[in-house]
Design an enzyme around this catalytic site. Structure first.
Site, PDB file in Angstrom:
ATOM      1  NE  ARG A  64     -37.974  22.426  -8.971  1.00 47.65           N
ATOM      2  CZ  ARG A  64     -37.491  23.613  -8.606  1.00 47.65           C
ATOM      3  NH1 ARG A  64     -36.212  23.777  -8.418  1.00 47.65           N
ATOM      4  NH2 ARG A  64     -38.305  24.631  -8.404  1.00 47.65           N
ATOM      5  CD  GLU A 101     -44.499  36.067  -2.019  1.00 45.47           C
ATOM      6  OE1 GLU A 101     -43.915  35.038  -2.396  1.00 45.47           O
ATOM      7  OE2 GLU A 101     -44.595  36.411  -0.833  1.00 45.47           O
TER       8      GLU A 101
HETATM    9  P1  5GP Z   1     -46.512  28.742  -8.604  1.00 43.53           P
HETATM   10  O1  5GP Z   1     -46.348  29.604  -9.812  1.00 43.53           O
HETATM   11  O2  5GP Z   1     -47.555  27.657  -8.822  1.00 43.53           O
HETATM   12  O3  5GP Z   1     -46.766  29.533  -7.365  1.00 43.53           O
HETATM   13  O4  5GP Z   1     -45.122  28.028  -8.333  1.00 43.53           O
HETATM   14  C1  5GP Z   1     -44.761  26.868  -9.015  1.00 43.53           C
HETATM   15  C2  5GP Z   1     -43.379  26.993  -9.579  1.00 43.53           C
HETATM   16  O5  5GP Z   1     -42.451  27.293  -8.569  1.00 43.53           O
HETATM   17  C3  5GP Z   1     -42.948  25.687 -10.213  1.00 43.53           C
HETATM   18  O6  5GP Z   1     -42.205  25.934 -11.399  1.00 43.53           O
HETATM   19  C4  5GP Z   1     -42.107  25.033  -9.141  1.00 43.53           C
HETATM   20  O7  5GP Z   1     -40.992  24.348  -9.691  1.00 43.53           O
HETATM   21  C5  5GP Z   1     -41.643  26.180  -8.251  1.00 43.53           C
HETATM   22  N1  5GP Z   1     -41.867  25.877  -6.821  1.00 43.53           N
HETATM   23  C6  5GP Z   1     -42.556  26.609  -5.907  1.00 43.53           C
HETATM   24  N2  5GP Z   1     -42.530  26.056  -4.700  1.00 43.53           N
HETATM   25  C7  5GP Z   1     -41.805  24.924  -4.816  1.00 43.53           C
HETATM   26  C8  5GP Z   1     -41.428  23.865  -3.898  1.00 43.53           C
HETATM   27  O8  5GP Z   1     -41.763  23.833  -2.708  1.00 43.53           O
HETATM   28  N3  5GP Z   1     -40.673  22.870  -4.413  1.00 43.53           N
HETATM   29  C9  5GP Z   1     -40.318  22.842  -5.719  1.00 43.53           C
HETATM   30  N4  5GP Z   1     -39.593  21.780  -6.145  1.00 43.53           N
HETATM   31  N5  5GP Z   1     -40.657  23.795  -6.595  1.00 43.53           N
HETATM   32  C10 5GP Z   1     -41.388  24.825  -6.164  1.00 43.53           C
END
Ligand code: 5GP
Length: 175
Positions: A64, A101
């Site tokens: 995204r 995770e």
């Molecule tokens: P993190 O590594 O910070 O835990 O997760 C962020 C990554 O997972 C980003 O690339 C994001 O696009 C995706 N992601 C995790 N949760 C969501 C969510 O609730 N909505 C969206 N659009 N992307 C998420």
């Protein structure tokens, strides 16, 4: 601001997606509305212009970050470079492994996409735990880039992902 409220009103929330217990924030409805999408891109560009003295590249994270990254880069008149999951980019690549995770994943960038000393802004749609953004920072610094800013549309504040980054960070919308 009114523009921020308009964008925020279009972000959808989906309980139990992609698995039970997760409340997924969906930015795609913003892209269905050309005026709102323009507001979002303008807000991102205005923040960059007011906080970053100069930047050479917008780095977008799969997938995204690919939606907004090229639009922001084009408006600022600078380059766009993608960071992708392993095995998707042709030519010589540089990679970093990062922990999820469950298990690990690998991020890659094309070796010739960023030159030593270039100033980059890393962009994604959402910051949750910060693991994805942290891996992208590592990858860019491996290529000799200077990370001027990490920027996301949405930040999930409770997860405190920003504390992992130790780099300038900004989010437009908080939950
Ligand atoms: P993190 O590594 O910070 O835990 O997760 C962020 C990554 O997972 C980003 O690339 C994001 O696009 C995706 N992601 C995790 N949760 C969501 C969510 O609730 N909505 C969206 N659009 N992307 C998420």
């Amino acid at each position: 601001s009114d523009r921020l409220e308009t964008v925020k009103s279009l972000i959808a929330a989906h309980p139990d997606f992609p698995k039970p217990g997760i409340l997924f924030r969906d930015v795609f409805p913003v892209l269905r509305n050309a005026k709102a999408l323009r507001m979002l891109i303008d807000l991102l560009c205005e923040h960059i212009k007011s906080t970053v003295a100069s930047a050479d590249i917008i780095v977008g994270l799969e997938s995204r970050g690919f939606l907004f990254g090229p639009m922001v880069a084009e408006q600022l008149g600078i380059a766009f470079v993608p960071v992708r999951k392993a095995g998707k980019l042709p030519g010589k690549t540089v990679s970093v492994s990062y922990t999820l995770e469950y298990g690990t994943d690998k991020f890659e960038a094309q070796e010739d996409s960023v030159k030593k000393g270039q100033k980059v802004i890393i962009l994604d749609d959402l910051l949750a735990t910060g693991g994805t953004m942290k891996a992208a920072i590592e990858l860019m610094e491996k290529l000799g880039a200077v990370v001027e800013l990490c920027l996301v549309v949405i930040e999930l504040d409770d997860l405190k992902g920003r504390n992992k980054l130790n780099r300038p960070f900004y989010s437009l919308i908080h939950y």
